[in-house]
Design a protein around this motif. Structure first.
Motif, PDB file in Angstrom:
ATOM      1  N   ASP A  39     -50.812  38.106   7.236  1.00 10.23           N
ATOM      2  CA  ASP A  39     -49.712  37.756   8.134  1.00 10.23           C
ATOM      3  C   ASP A  39     -48.414  38.150   7.444  1.00 10.23           C
ATOM      4  O   ASP A  39     -48.404  38.528   6.272  1.00 10.23           O
ATOM      5  CB  ASP A  39     -49.746  36.258   8.454  1.00 10.23           C
ATOM      6  N   ASP A  40     -47.311  38.056   8.182  1.00 11.78           N
ATOM      7  CA  ASP A  40     -46.032  38.420   7.563  1.00 11.78           C
ATOM      8  C   ASP A  40     -45.524  37.304   6.657  1.00 11.78           C
ATOM      9  O   ASP A  40     -44.946  37.572   5.607  1.00 11.78           O
ATOM     10  CB  ASP A  40     -44.977  38.768   8.627  1.00 11.78           C
TER      11      ASP A  40
ATOM     12  N   ALA B 122     -48.048  37.835  16.010  1.00 11.02           N
ATOM     13  CA  ALA B 122     -47.867  39.230  16.306  1.00 11.02           C
ATOM     14  C   ALA B 122     -47.539  40.038  15.049  1.00 11.02           C
ATOM     15  O   ALA B 122     -47.957  41.199  14.893  1.00 11.02           O
ATOM     16  CB  ALA B 122     -46.699  39.387  17.293  1.00 11.02           C
ATOM     17  N   ARG B 123     -46.801  39.408  14.143  1.00 11.13           N
ATOM     18  CA  ARG B 123     -46.268  40.193  13.028  1.00 11.13           C
ATOM     19  C   ARG B 123     -47.343  40.551  12.014  1.00 11.13           C
ATOM     20  O   ARG B 123     -47.195  41.519  11.259  1.00 11.13           O
ATOM     21  CB  ARG B 123     -45.097  39.441  12.382  1.00 11.13           C
TER      22      ARG B 123
END
Ligand code: PRP
Ligand code: MG
Length: 182
Positions: free
Chosen positions: A123-124, A62-63
């Protein structure tokens, strides 16, 4: 070094023993609360990728959605969400990947990218690289060329440029060990 990176690092809250004992959780929600830190993060990625003829930014649920969609807008590329299972309504291809225990899976819509498109995956955080690797495999199966992967946070072993399935990996900061800000 870039003076923006220290501020970005300090904006990330470290939560010890979350979600389980021994994990130093890197909480990027505090980075998102800090307008300068969030904008600098996106600007650094946009400056890096704007002239690399990238037409696809894939973000990992999600991040990775937060940073990936912002970067896509900034460089004028489309955003492709790589989602956890059973979230996408259309026809998908999927790639499973290993977690510390068990497996997870990412799905991508068929038709989201065209053969020969140049892509980055965002991505994070990268830890084992399993998640990003699944993202790379999805894009390459769809015929895209993955030019690089980018994360805000990466363990020292992968900080800077190094290899992930043969792809360069660009990381801004290392995980923080202690919470100095909150
Ligand atoms: C975390 C993180 C990365 C991944 C990194 O996501 O946001 O996506 O783990 O781990 P790896 O490099 O070892 O594969 P998580 O699966 O916890 O889900 P979320 O982003 O939806 O919160
Ligand atoms: Mg994630």
């Amino acid at each position: 070094g870039d003076p923006r990176l220290q501020h970005i690092s300090q904006s990330i809250r470290v939560v010890p023993h979350f979600p389980k004992n021994g994990i130093m959780f890197q909480d990027i929600t505090t980075l998102l609360l800090d307008h300068k830190a969030f904008k600098d993060t996106v600007d650094i990625f946009v400056d890096r990728y704007r002239d690399m003829h990238i037409s696809v930014v894939a973000g990992i649920e999600a991040r990775g959605f937060v940073f990936g969609s912002s970067v896509a807008l900034g460089i004028g590329a489309k955003f492709v969400p790589l989602r956890k299972p059973r979230k996408l309504p259309g026809e998908v291809i999927y790639e499973k990947y290993s977690l510390e225990y068990g497996t997870d899976c990412l799905e991508m819509h068929v038709g989201a990218v065209q053969t020969g498109e140049r892509a980055i995956v965002i991505d994070d955080l990268v830890a084992t690289g399993g998640t990003l690797s699944a993202g790379i495999r999805l894009l390459e199966r769809a015929g895209a060329e993955v030019v690089e992967c980018a994360c805000v946070i990466g363990v020292p072993e992968v900080k800077g440029r190094c290899k992930l399935l043969g792809k360069p990996l660009y990381v801004l900061v290392e995980p923080r060990q202690v919470d100095q800000c909150f």
